[in-house]
Design an enzyme around this catalytic site. Structure first.
Site, PDB file in Angstrom:
ATOM      1  CD  GLU A 164      51.682  49.032  58.197  1.00  0.00           C
ATOM      2  OE1 GLU A 164      52.191  49.295  57.094  1.00  0.00           O
ATOM      3  OE2 GLU A 164      52.178  48.205  58.987  1.00  0.00           O
ATOM      4  CG  HIS A 210      45.217  44.033  53.924  1.00  0.00           C
ATOM      5  ND1 HIS A 210      44.872  45.196  53.271  1.00  0.00           N
ATOM      6  CD2 HIS A 210      44.088  43.286  53.972  1.00  0.00           C
ATOM      7  CE1 HIS A 210      43.603  45.147  52.937  1.00  0.00           C
ATOM      8  NE2 HIS A 210      43.096  44.012  53.346  1.00  0.00           N
ATOM      9  CD  GLN A 230      39.334  43.912  68.043  1.00  0.00           C
ATOM     10  OE1 GLN A 230      40.407  43.665  68.611  1.00  0.00           O
ATOM     11  NE2 GLN A 230      38.489  44.852  68.476  1.00  0.00           N
TER      12      GLN A 230
END
Ligand code: PAF
Length: 288
Positions: free
Chosen positions: A35, A37, A149
């Site tokens: 999820e 990606h 991130q």
């Protein structure tokens, strides 16, 4: 979805899209999609007319062969997931075409961005990342690329590389996606044994605890980091590093402030997990 298995095929497709004036978004991955990606692809979809995803397990960014060999892959599942986000093109390539026998040119990041965190413990990892990302940027020629991130240092290094080498692409960092219980999504999570899966929550919990302690007035990094090491080791992990650094320069911080990011790498069994949190942000999951 177009499947491009060579640089030429992909370049022809991109050139045709560019002739139509379309904006191209790019999400580089090593497959074993999750999820996290897919959230990058959805972000790309919001801003771009066409999305290109690459799946290539880049051997030069692995400093241990056993780690490379163990890296999960499930190409069929990946292709099904890509269809759910309406990916327009999937680019895959074999090692021989990516790195010919006489390959001899590398992009090597230097300075404070690579001096700490994963740069200290993972040898030539970032040299492999910056080289492959430069190659992929050159092959795809997208307008904008999207990164997670969770790989905080990777994004900081890529952002600097794009600036330093005048690579004509915009880069964006998108928030870490977590399981409901707080574990940061990673392709490596599927390698965790079930007891380690449970215990690995200590990383997210200790980041949440650090954020609350900072908000409650504790600014001394060494005290917060020592307590985090203790909590993560109590969960049975081997801590690789826990560091507080400036969110832009990645220089170590002794006194914490809103611009500090705390980054963690720890082994649960043989699986190395990383996570981080910028102290100015609320930690997205609350723990009892
Ligand atoms: O973050 C990753 O999955 C990889 O480091 C990347 C950016 C695809 C380069 O191989």
């Amino acid at each position: 979805m177009e499947l491009c298995r060579s640089k030429t095929e992909l370049r022809q497709l991109i050139a045709a899209w560019k002739r139509e004036g379309l904006r191209i978004g790019f999400v580089p991955t090593m497959g074993a999609l999750h999820e996290g990606h897919l959230s990058l692809m959805r972000a790309a979809r919001q801003e771009c007319d066409r999305i290109v995803v690459s799946i290539y397990v880049n051997p030069t960014q692995f400093d241990r062969k056993d780690d490379l060999d163990a890296y999960p892959h499930d190409p069929e599942r990946d292709r099904d997931l890509l269809k759910t986000v309406s990916c327009d093109a999937l680019f895959t390539i074999n090692n021989e075409d990516m790195y010919p026998d006489d390959f001899s040119t590398w992009v090597i990041p230097e300075g404070s961005l690579v001096g700490g965190l994963c740069g200290k413990s993972r040898g030539s990892h970032f040299k492999g990342v910056t080289t492959i990302v430069t190659k992929l940027f050159n092959i795809v020629g997208a307008h904008k690329a999207f990164f997670g991130q969770k790989d905080y240092q990777q994004f900081a290094i890529i952002q600097r590389m794009v600036r330093d080498l005048d690579i004509p692409i915009e880069v964006a960092s998108c928030p870490t996606v977590r399981e409901a219980d707080g574990l940061a999504l990673s392709s490596r999570n599927q390698l965790l044994e079930s007891t380690h899966r449970e215990r690995s929550l200590a990383i997210a919990k200790s980041l949440a605890w650090a954020t609350l302690s900072f908000r409650a007035g504790q600014k001394k990094a060494s005290l917060i980091l020592a307590e985090m090491v203790k909590r993560i080791e109590e969960a049975g992990a081997k801590v690789d590093y826990i560091e507080a650094v400036d969110c832009e320069s990645l220089a170590p911080k002794e006194t914490l402030d809103d611009q500090s990011v705390i980054a963690v790498a720890a082994f649960f069994g043989a699986v190395r997990l990383i996570d981080n949190h910028i102290l100015k942000d609320d930690f997205p999951v609350q723990f009892p």
